[in-house]
Design an enzyme around this catalytic site. Sequence first.
Site, PDB file in Angstrom:
ATOM      1  N   PHE A  43     -64.892  14.792 -47.801  1.00 25.86           N
ATOM      2  CA  PHE A  43     -63.657  15.502 -47.486  1.00 25.86           C
ATOM      3  C   PHE A  43     -63.976  16.868 -46.880  1.00 25.86           C
ATOM      4  O   PHE A  43     -64.626  17.703 -47.499  1.00 25.86           O
ATOM      5  CB  PHE A  43     -62.773  15.661 -48.725  1.00 25.86           C
ATOM      6  CG  PHE A  43     -61.377  16.055 -48.358  1.00 25.86           C
ATOM      7  CD1 PHE A  43     -60.468  15.105 -47.905  1.00 25.86           C
ATOM      8  CD2 PHE A  43     -60.982  17.375 -48.416  1.00 25.86           C
ATOM      9  CE1 PHE A  43     -59.185  15.469 -47.517  1.00 25.86           C
ATOM     10  CE2 PHE A  43     -59.700  17.756 -48.042  1.00 25.86           C
ATOM     11  CZ  PHE A  43     -58.800  16.797 -47.594  1.00 25.86           C
ATOM     12  N   VAL A  44     -63.513  17.068 -45.659  1.00 25.82           N
ATOM     13  CA  VAL A  44     -63.842  18.306 -44.935  1.00 25.82           C
ATOM     14  C   VAL A  44     -62.573  19.107 -44.625  1.00 25.82           C
ATOM     15  O   VAL A  44     -61.484  18.539 -44.561  1.00 25.82           O
ATOM     16  CB  VAL A  44     -64.589  17.993 -43.620  1.00 25.82           C
ATOM     17  CG1 VAL A  44     -65.945  17.373 -43.906  1.00 25.82           C
ATOM     18  CG2 VAL A  44     -63.771  17.080 -42.713  1.00 25.82           C
ATOM     19  N   ASP A  46     -60.218   8.594 -39.913  1.00 29.77           N
ATOM     20  CA  ASP A  46     -60.637   8.283 -41.278  1.00 29.77           C
ATOM     21  C   ASP A  46     -60.335   6.815 -41.557  1.00 29.77           C
ATOM     22  O   ASP A  46     -61.117   5.936 -41.170  1.00 29.77           O
ATOM     23  CB  ASP A  46     -59.928   9.233 -42.246  1.00 29.77           C
ATOM     24  CG  ASP A  46     -60.371   9.060 -43.693  1.00 29.77           C
ATOM     25  OD1 ASP A  46     -61.444   8.480 -43.918  1.00 29.77           O
ATOM     26  OD2 ASP A  46     -59.649   9.505 -44.602  1.00 29.77           O
TER      27      ASP A  46
HETATM   28  P1  IMP Z   1     -56.165   8.206 -41.788  1.00 29.70           P
HETATM   29  O1  IMP Z   1     -54.778   7.747 -41.503  1.00 29.70           O
HETATM   30  O2  IMP Z   1     -56.679   7.748 -43.094  1.00 29.70           O
HETATM   31  O3  IMP Z   1     -57.137   7.926 -40.655  1.00 29.70           O
HETATM   32  O4  IMP Z   1     -56.095   9.750 -42.022  1.00 29.70           O
HETATM   33  C1  IMP Z   1     -55.896  10.588 -41.010  1.00 29.70           C
HETATM   34  C2  IMP Z   1     -55.318  11.890 -41.501  1.00 29.70           C
HETATM   35  O5  IMP Z   1     -55.728  12.227 -42.817  1.00 29.70           O
HETATM   36  C3  IMP Z   1     -55.839  12.944 -40.586  1.00 29.70           C
HETATM   37  O6  IMP Z   1     -54.880  13.204 -39.615  1.00 29.70           O
HETATM   38  C4  IMP Z   1     -56.065  14.116 -41.495  1.00 29.70           C
HETATM   39  O7  IMP Z   1     -54.927  14.933 -41.488  1.00 29.70           O
HETATM   40  C5  IMP Z   1     -56.226  13.531 -42.878  1.00 29.70           C
HETATM   41  N1  IMP Z   1     -57.644  13.509 -43.292  1.00 29.70           N
HETATM   42  C6  IMP Z   1     -58.484  12.456 -43.326  1.00 29.70           C
HETATM   43  N2  IMP Z   1     -59.704  12.820 -43.748  1.00 29.70           N
HETATM   44  C7  IMP Z   1     -59.629  14.144 -43.991  1.00 29.70           C
HETATM   45  C8  IMP Z   1     -60.585  15.113 -44.449  1.00 29.70           C
HETATM   46  O8  IMP Z   1     -61.762  14.853 -44.694  1.00 29.70           O
HETATM   47  N3  IMP Z   1     -60.100  16.378 -44.559  1.00 29.70           N
HETATM   48  C9  IMP Z   1     -58.831  16.735 -44.288  1.00 29.70           C
HETATM   49  N4  IMP Z   1     -57.921  15.867 -43.853  1.00 29.70           N
HETATM   50  C10 IMP Z   1     -58.317  14.577 -43.710  1.00 29.70           C
END
Ligand code: IMP
Length: 186
Positions: free
Chosen positions: A159-160, A109
């Site tokens: 958001f999934v 993400d």
């Molecule tokens: P990042 O550090 O922003 O890349 O977020 C990564 C973490 O956020 C992932 O390990 C997921 O646990 C959570 N995350 C990010 N997007 C989503 C989503 O769409 N649904 C559920 N969890 C998410």
Amino acid sequence: MPPQHNPLDEHLTRVLFAKEDIRQRIDELGKEITRDYQDKNLVLVGILRGALVFLSDLSRAIDLPHSWDMCGASSYGSSTTSRGHVQITKDVEVDLRDRDVIVVEDIYDSGRTLRAICDLVRVHQPATIEVAALLFKEKAQRASDVFVKYRGFTIADEFVVGYGLDYNEYYRNLECIGILDPKIYS
Ligand code: IMP
Ligand code: MG
């Protein structure tokens, strides 16, 4: 055949990937990794808790001897947008030195979690590090760019939940991946 019914599916506005789509894609990723890691000493490092389901299926789709471990990071809290700060909650325990690590994540993400975990893994002095993410969120901008070699599916910036991914620690047990109905969190 009657449709598979899970009461939790009523909380989704749309199913993006059904159980069978996920299985098929993970089999392909497993074959790719099996080809790429023939002469390597593979360790999968999954990120708690979301990558647990993906890691367990991916590992069994890889036809090579390998180890696995889990490390922990948390960034989201209970909201649907990243808090912006990644906390390491558990370090790796398997010895990674001179081994070939694939960091296994549920979703790419903002990139912050993967960046923090790749930095953590690097401290253990593996020979190589690559990243496998089941979902690759398309974004105009990311906080941290990380090269994701093995990508399951590319999705829009929504958001999934399901297949390990949660909202407020629920929905991880859904067999499919879908878009959570915004009425659940608004
Ligand atoms: P990042 O550090 O922003 O890349 O977020 C990564 C973490 O956020 C992932 O390990 C997921 O646990 C959570 N995350 C990010 N997007 C989503 C989503 O769409 N649904 C559920 N969890 C998410
Ligand atoms: Mg999460």
